[in-house]
Design a protein around this motif. Sequence first.
Motif, PDB file in Angstrom:
ATOM      1  N   ALA A  74     -21.935 -34.648 -47.338  1.00 41.92           N
ATOM      2  CA  ALA A  74     -22.968 -33.871 -46.645  1.00 41.92           C
ATOM      3  C   ALA A  74     -22.468 -33.532 -45.247  1.00 41.92           C
ATOM      4  O   ALA A  74     -21.812 -34.348 -44.614  1.00 41.92           O
ATOM      5  CB  ALA A  74     -24.259 -34.673 -46.565  1.00 41.92           C
ATOM      6  N   PRO A  75     -22.778 -32.326 -44.774  1.00 41.47           N
ATOM      7  CA  PRO A  75     -22.405 -31.977 -43.400  1.00 41.47           C
ATOM      8  C   PRO A  75     -23.069 -32.940 -42.427  1.00 41.47           C
ATOM      9  O   PRO A  75     -24.143 -33.470 -42.690  1.00 41.47           O
ATOM     10  CB  PRO A  75     -22.972 -30.562 -43.227  1.00 41.47           C
ATOM     11  N   ASP A  76     -22.420 -33.178 -41.272  1.00 38.72           N
ATOM     12  CA  ASP A  76     -23.036 -34.087 -40.312  1.00 38.72           C
ATOM     13  C   ASP A  76     -24.163 -33.372 -39.559  1.00 38.72           C
ATOM     14  O   ASP A  76     -24.274 -32.158 -39.571  1.00 38.72           O
ATOM     15  CB  ASP A  76     -22.009 -34.729 -39.377  1.00 38.72           C
ATOM     16  N   LEU A  91     -26.131 -24.562 -50.828  1.00 38.97           N
ATOM     17  CA  LEU A  91     -27.497 -24.729 -50.336  1.00 38.97           C
ATOM     18  C   LEU A  91     -28.018 -26.147 -50.557  1.00 38.97           C
ATOM     19  O   LEU A  91     -28.680 -26.707 -49.687  1.00 38.97           O
ATOM     20  CB  LEU A  91     -28.435 -23.706 -50.986  1.00 38.97           C
ATOM     21  N   TYR A  92     -27.697 -26.729 -51.691  1.00 45.51           N
ATOM     22  CA  TYR A  92     -28.197 -28.083 -51.959  1.00 45.51           C
ATOM     23  C   TYR A  92     -27.601 -29.125 -51.008  1.00 45.51           C
ATOM     24  O   TYR A  92     -28.165 -30.192 -50.830  1.00 45.51           O
ATOM     25  CB  TYR A  92     -27.987 -28.477 -53.424  1.00 45.51           C
ATOM     26  N   ASP A  93     -26.475 -28.799 -50.363  1.00 41.32           N
ATOM     27  CA  ASP A  93     -25.934 -29.716 -49.352  1.00 41.32           C
ATOM     28  C   ASP A  93     -26.931 -29.891 -48.209  1.00 41.32           C
ATOM     29  O   ASP A  93     -27.013 -30.965 -47.611  1.00 41.32           O
ATOM     30  CB  ASP A  93     -24.617 -29.184 -48.781  1.00 41.32           C
ATOM     31  N   LEU A  94     -27.689 -28.844 -47.907  1.00 42.47           N
ATOM     32  CA  LEU A  94     -28.690 -28.916 -46.839  1.00 42.47           C
ATOM     33  C   LEU A  94     -29.817 -29.865 -47.236  1.00 42.47           C
ATOM     34  O   LEU A  94     -30.304 -30.649 -46.425  1.00 42.47           O
ATOM     35  CB  LEU A  94     -29.231 -27.527 -46.517  1.00 42.47           C
ATOM     36  N   ARG A  95     -30.234 -29.796 -48.483  1.00 40.94           N
ATOM     37  CA  ARG A  95     -31.277 -30.683 -49.006  1.00 40.94           C
ATOM     38  C   ARG A  95     -30.785 -32.133 -49.023  1.00 40.94           C
ATOM     39  O   ARG A  95     -31.478 -33.050 -48.587  1.00 40.94           O
ATOM     40  CB  ARG A  95     -31.675 -30.221 -50.405  1.00 40.94           C
ATOM     41  N   HIS A  96     -29.563 -32.318 -49.531  1.00 40.43           N
ATOM     42  CA  HIS A  96     -29.020 -33.675 -49.621  1.00 40.43           C
ATOM     43  C   HIS A  96     -28.830 -34.297 -48.238  1.00 40.43           C
ATOM     44  O   HIS A  96     -29.019 -35.495 -48.068  1.00 40.43           O
ATOM     45  CB  HIS A  96     -27.711 -33.682 -50.406  1.00 40.43           C
ATOM     46  N   SER A  97     -28.477 -33.473 -47.273  1.00 41.88           N
ATOM     47  CA  SER A  97     -28.314 -34.016 -45.922  1.00 41.88           C
ATOM     48  C   SER A  97     -29.652 -34.482 -45.361  1.00 41.88           C
ATOM     49  O   SER A  97     -29.703 -35.464 -44.614  1.00 41.88           O
ATOM     50  CB  SER A  97     -27.652 -32.995 -44.997  1.00 41.88           C
ATOM     51  N   TRP A  98     -30.747 -33.795 -45.711  1.00 40.41           N
ATOM     52  CA  TRP A  98     -32.080 -34.238 -45.281  1.00 40.41           C
ATOM     53  C   TRP A  98     -32.354 -35.628 -45.856  1.00 40.41           C
ATOM     54  O   TRP A  98     -32.836 -36.531 -45.154  1.00 40.41           O
ATOM     55  CB  TRP A  98     -33.163 -33.252 -45.730  1.00 40.41           C
ATOM     56  N   ALA A  99     -32.041 -35.801 -47.135  1.00 37.14           N
ATOM     57  CA  ALA A  99     -32.292 -37.095 -47.781  1.00 37.14           C
ATOM     58  C   ALA A  99     -31.484 -38.204 -47.110  1.00 37.14           C
ATOM     59  O   ALA A  99     -32.014 -39.290 -46.844  1.00 37.14           O
ATOM     60  CB  ALA A  99     -31.946 -37.004 -49.265  1.00 37.14           C
TER      61      ALA A  99
END
Length: 173
Positions: free
Chosen positions: A3-5, A121-129
């Motif tokens: 996930a992006p930091d 796009l899902y990387d943004l969701r996963h980073s929230w989690a």
Amino acid sequence: RNAPDMKDLLDLAVTALSHDRYGWLTACMIVYGCRPSETLSLFPNPNGTAKVLTIKKKKGLPTWRTTMALPKDFPEKLNLIDQISRPLEFKNPTDFDPVASKKITDQWGRWIKKYDPELQLYDLRHSWARRSIVQGVPSGLAAKCLGHSISVFEKTYLSTTTEKDMADYQANN
């Protein structure tokens, strides 16, 4: 996937906001963690929560759920509440159009690659989690915000916790 930091994501949110078609959607995915097509129904509240349609249901119409902003002050800082800009909007469960939604999210997914060719796009969701774990959000609350069961949340995201996540949690708590 890595996930992006948080710093890179917040920079992306600020930079992307200037794009009239996908900027607001991108910032909202980073801040609220919803699924890409769910952002088309996201309605932020001044208290840091947002109402969003849960579109991943086995049967029946989508239903409303509440999610929350992480970090909680970013909806106001990014002006996400007053400057809503999206190419399509679903205000009611009966409005949801999966074909139109998929077309827009596919285009958006290609657009976001200009920031990082590896970014999805899902990387943004996963980073929230992952941020929710680092910030100490109870698993049940984080799962509900994402539209998951607790077991799906824990199976999917707790296994991705890194040593850096643990150090960040210690630094923030």
